[in-house]
Design a protein around this motif. Structure first.
Motif, PDB file in Angstrom:
ATOM      1  N   MET A 481       0.843  -1.183   0.000  1.00 23.99           N
ATOM      2  CA  MET A 481       0.000   0.000   0.000  1.00 23.99           C
ATOM      3  C   MET A 481       0.885   1.241   0.000  1.00 23.99           C
ATOM      4  O   MET A 481       1.787   1.376   0.832  1.00 23.99           O
ATOM      5  CB  MET A 481      -0.922   0.028   1.222  1.00 23.99           C
ATOM      6  N   ILE A 482       0.636   2.139  -0.948  1.00 29.55           N
ATOM      7  CA  ILE A 482       1.432   3.360  -1.112  1.00 29.55           C
ATOM      8  C   ILE A 482       0.519   4.556  -0.896  1.00 29.55           C
ATOM      9  O   ILE A 482      -0.462   4.750  -1.620  1.00 29.55           O
ATOM     10  CB  ILE A 482       2.073   3.416  -2.510  1.00 29.55           C
ATOM     11  N   MET A 483       0.851   5.402   0.099  1.00 30.16           N
ATOM     12  CA  MET A 483      -0.037   6.486   0.491  1.00 30.16           C
ATOM     13  C   MET A 483       0.495   7.875   0.148  1.00 30.16           C
ATOM     14  O   MET A 483      -0.244   8.851   0.233  1.00 30.16           O
ATOM     15  CB  MET A 483      -0.308   6.401   2.008  1.00 30.16           C
ATOM     16  N   SER A 484       1.778   7.992  -0.221  1.00 28.33           N
ATOM     17  CA  SER A 484       2.347   9.324  -0.453  1.00 28.33           C
ATOM     18  C   SER A 484       3.313   9.291  -1.633  1.00 28.33           C
ATOM     19  O   SER A 484       3.758   8.222  -2.079  1.00 28.33           O
ATOM     20  CB  SER A 484       3.088   9.806   0.794  1.00 28.33           C
ATOM     21  N   ASP A 485       3.668  10.497  -2.126  1.00 27.35           N
ATOM     22  CA  ASP A 485       4.637  10.603  -3.217  1.00 27.35           C
ATOM     23  C   ASP A 485       5.970  10.011  -2.792  1.00 27.35           C
ATOM     24  O   ASP A 485       6.649   9.334  -3.583  1.00 27.35           O
ATOM     25  CB  ASP A 485       4.834  12.074  -3.608  1.00 27.35           C
ATOM     26  N   VAL A 510      -1.613  10.410  -4.887  1.00 29.53           N
ATOM     27  CA  VAL A 510      -0.192  10.333  -5.238  1.00 29.53           C
ATOM     28  C   VAL A 510      -0.007  10.817  -6.683  1.00 29.53           C
ATOM     29  O   VAL A 510      -0.711  10.367  -7.593  1.00 29.53           O
ATOM     30  CB  VAL A 510       0.341   8.894  -5.074  1.00 29.53           C
ATOM     31  N   LEU A 511       0.948  11.727  -6.877  1.00 26.66           N
ATOM     32  CA  LEU A 511       1.265  12.231  -8.217  1.00 26.66           C
ATOM     33  C   LEU A 511       2.326  11.334  -8.842  1.00 26.66           C
ATOM     34  O   LEU A 511       3.438  11.220  -8.321  1.00 26.66           O
ATOM     35  CB  LEU A 511       1.767  13.680  -8.129  1.00 26.66           C
ATOM     36  N   THR A 514       5.954   9.712 -15.230  1.00 24.59           N
ATOM     37  CA  THR A 514       5.716   8.859 -16.397  1.00 24.59           C
ATOM     38  C   THR A 514       6.264   7.463 -16.163  1.00 24.59           C
ATOM     39  O   THR A 514       5.603   6.451 -16.479  1.00 24.59           O
ATOM     40  CB  THR A 514       6.372   9.475 -17.648  1.00 24.59           C
ATOM     41  N   SER A 515       7.459   7.387 -15.577  1.00 24.18           N
ATOM     42  CA  SER A 515       8.067   6.076 -15.335  1.00 24.18           C
ATOM     43  C   SER A 515       7.276   5.284 -14.308  1.00 24.18           C
ATOM     44  O   SER A 515       7.155   4.054 -14.401  1.00 24.18           O
ATOM     45  CB  SER A 515       9.522   6.242 -14.865  1.00 24.18           C
ATOM     46  N   GLN A 516       6.714   5.981 -13.323  1.00 22.35           N
ATOM     47  CA  GLN A 516       5.925   5.295 -12.301  1.00 22.35           C
ATOM     48  C   GLN A 516       4.600   4.793 -12.873  1.00 22.35           C
ATOM     49  O   GLN A 516       4.135   3.709 -12.521  1.00 22.35           O
ATOM     50  CB  GLN A 516       5.682   6.240 -11.124  1.00 22.35           C
TER      51      GLN A 516
END
Length: 544
Positions: A481-485, A510-511, A514-516
């Motif tokens: 789980m990813i909550m922040s930049d 989360v912004l 392109t690679s992400q």
């Protein structure tokens, strides 16, 4: 439970009294009196007072959420990463939250709700049937209708619901379910023999049975064939053996029971030349079929009538297809003994349902069903799911909801599931080898609607909702789980370290670079949605 219908009616009657004071002409008084009689008259049909429960009042100012009790997590089947869930708290709160994660996803619901026997013994959330209630069934029907309407929204289009009930409420329940699920979606009422020698009552007959009311959500349902075991007397009929390796068999008549037709009306000539006259209503099959059975050694020629051999080893099932009389299942006393044996303590829970009763209901649906019980009690449904999977190789999962009144969830429901899964009783003694499974334990919590940090307060409980919806454990290894930049940057930087990665859940705020974006496109990724608490946040003006 506030009687909302009574309050509304009293307000209207009071208003009519004011109208009488303002309008004294005969025509107006006649009309007002007719309205008054309509408000106070009894009506035919399913009529009840709408009641407001304490749990409804709580939700005026608070938002229910789940908080995981990580100390009660059980992982006994790491090869199967799917989890089952035990939800502690009022089931109305749990159903509201499940509507956010499982709307249209529940295949089977089994419930054994509190019975309302008309003796002030219907108690749930500190509410009793009150003598002043206009209708004796009011609180129970109001209580059940709200939960059943939520249950319907949770069911898949081919979902099934089974409800255990007794004589006192089976009638109102049937009419209520007709209204909620539709009379066209009524399947059956099954009769279960709960005891052989029930308690006698003055001026009444002994009650030995209870009922299981079954409905579907829509016409799309399918019913698996489920079979009762053959009676012992029938099994004894398989007593013949030709010692040809096929085993024991019984013999079955080849005579047709009714409706003779030209293709099955003939005299049969066996291979020895003996003629078997046509039975009065013909044969059960065509001449060629009987000849094929004879050539395969499957005809039985002794006696006056031609018969076919029915081999026990070739039976597709051990008995006959179930009907609506379930008198072949264990009774309540046996279920109590089973529960005591599992827990290792006698008398901890009264009158649990037999595992076999719920297992039969589950078996009517498919093997990969998600099963919900929101009156979980002692946890019999959880055990039934695990045992059914073990027996037929299914991959069912369960979600159980119960309150913790008298510590029932912690000390009864959870302990039973833990024993069945691990094979260890409370005192550490062996129950069995256990049925490996994984379980998460959630408690109902609350966030105040007027919290200054409402968005963050709700976001703190998102991980529980994700785990519940997808049936997994967010461990930031396989399920991340990813909550922040910043967390996204770290994840991208260390992606090679996630060798067992299965899924990624990412906050929609989360912004992404392109690679992400390209990275997530290659992975099984999900955007953490606002829809878990979308309504609550909009209501509070946190989002638009």
């Amino acid at each position: 439970m506030a009687n909302l219908s009574q309050i509304k009616r009293e307000k209207m009657l009071a208003f009519l009294e004011k109208l009488k004071e303002q309008h004294s002409d005969d025509e107006s008084l006649i009309a007002i009196n007719q309205i008054e009689r309509e408000l106070t008259s009894k009506k035919y049909g399913l009529v009840w007072e709408q009641h407001e429960e304490e749990v409804d009042v709580k939700m005026r100012t608070h938002i229910p959420v789940f908080t995981e009790d990580k100390e009660r997590e059980i992982i006994c089947n790491p090869d199967n990463e799917d989890f089952n869930f035990l939800l502690e708290g009022d089931n109305l709160h749990s159903l509201r939250l499940l509507e956010k994660t499982h709307k249209g996803k529940i295949d089977v619901i089994y419930i054994d709700p509190p019975y309302n026997r008309g003796k002030k013994d219907f108690r749930y959330d500190d509410a009793y049937i009150a003598e002043e209630d206009t209708f004796r069934n009011s609180k129970w029907l109001s209580f059940m209708s709200e939960r059943l309407m939520l249950a319907k929204r949770l069911m898949t289009d081919n979902g099934l619901i089974f409800i255990s009930i007794d004589d006192y409420e089976v009638g109102p329940l049937k009419v209520l379910c007709d209204e909620i699920f539709g009379v066209e979606n009524f399947i059956n009422i099954f009769i279960w023999k709960r005891n052989s020698s029930g308690k006698t009552e003055k001026d009444k007959f002994t009650v030995n049975t209870e009922y299981v009311v079954a409905y579907s959500k829509s016409y799309k349902y399918e019913l698996n064939d489920v079979y009762k075991p053959l009676a012992e007397s029938s099994q004894k009929m398989y007593n013949k053996d030709d010692n040809d390796g096929r085993g024991k068999y019984a013999t079955v008549s080849l005579q047709k029971p009714r409706d003779p037709g030209p293709e099955t009306t003939y005299d049969y000539i066996d291979n020895s030349g003996k003629v078997w006259p046509c039975p009065p209503k013909g044969w059960r099959m065509k001449y060629e079929k009987i000849k094929a059975l004879e050539n395969d050694g499957r005809l039985y020629f002794e006696g006056k009538s031609l018969r076919v051999k029915d081999y026990w080893n070739e039976r597709k099932n051990a008995g006959k297809r179930i009907d609506t009389l379930w008198d072949d299942l264990p009774e309540n006393s046996a279920a109590s003994k089973t529960f005591d044996d599992i827990i290792g303590i006698k008398g901890l829970f009264n009158n649990p349902k037999p595992v076999e009763l719920i297992s039969r209901c589950i078996s009517i649906s498919h093997k990969n069903a998600t099963v919900l019980d929101f009156f979980a009690g002692s946890g019999t449904t959880g055990q039934a799911v695990l045992e059914r999977n073990k027996e037929d190789g299914g991959n069912r999962h369960f979600i159980l909801c119960t309150n913790n009144e008298n510590n029932i969830c912690e000390e009864v429901t959870y302990q039973r599931l833990k024993t069945v899964i691990t094979g260890k009783r409370i005192d550490g003694s062996e129950y069995s080898k256990g049925i490996p499974a994984n379980l998460k334990y959630y408690k109902t919590d609350f966030v105040a609607k007027d919290s200054e940090e409402l968005y963050d307060d709700l976001l703190a409980h998102i991980v529980e909702m994700i785990q519940l919806e997808y049936g997994v454990k967010v461990d930031n290894k396989k399920y991340v789980m990813i909550m922040s930049d910043k967390e996204m940057d770290e994840f991208e930087k260390n992606i090679e370290n996630y060798t067992d990665l299965k899924s990624v859940f990412i906050n929609q705020d989360v912004l992404l670079s392109t690679s992400q974006e390209q990275l997530l496109n290659r992975l099984d990724s999900y955007i953490i949605p606002d829809y878990y608490f979308d309504f609550e946040l909009r209501e509070a003006g946190e989002i638009w």
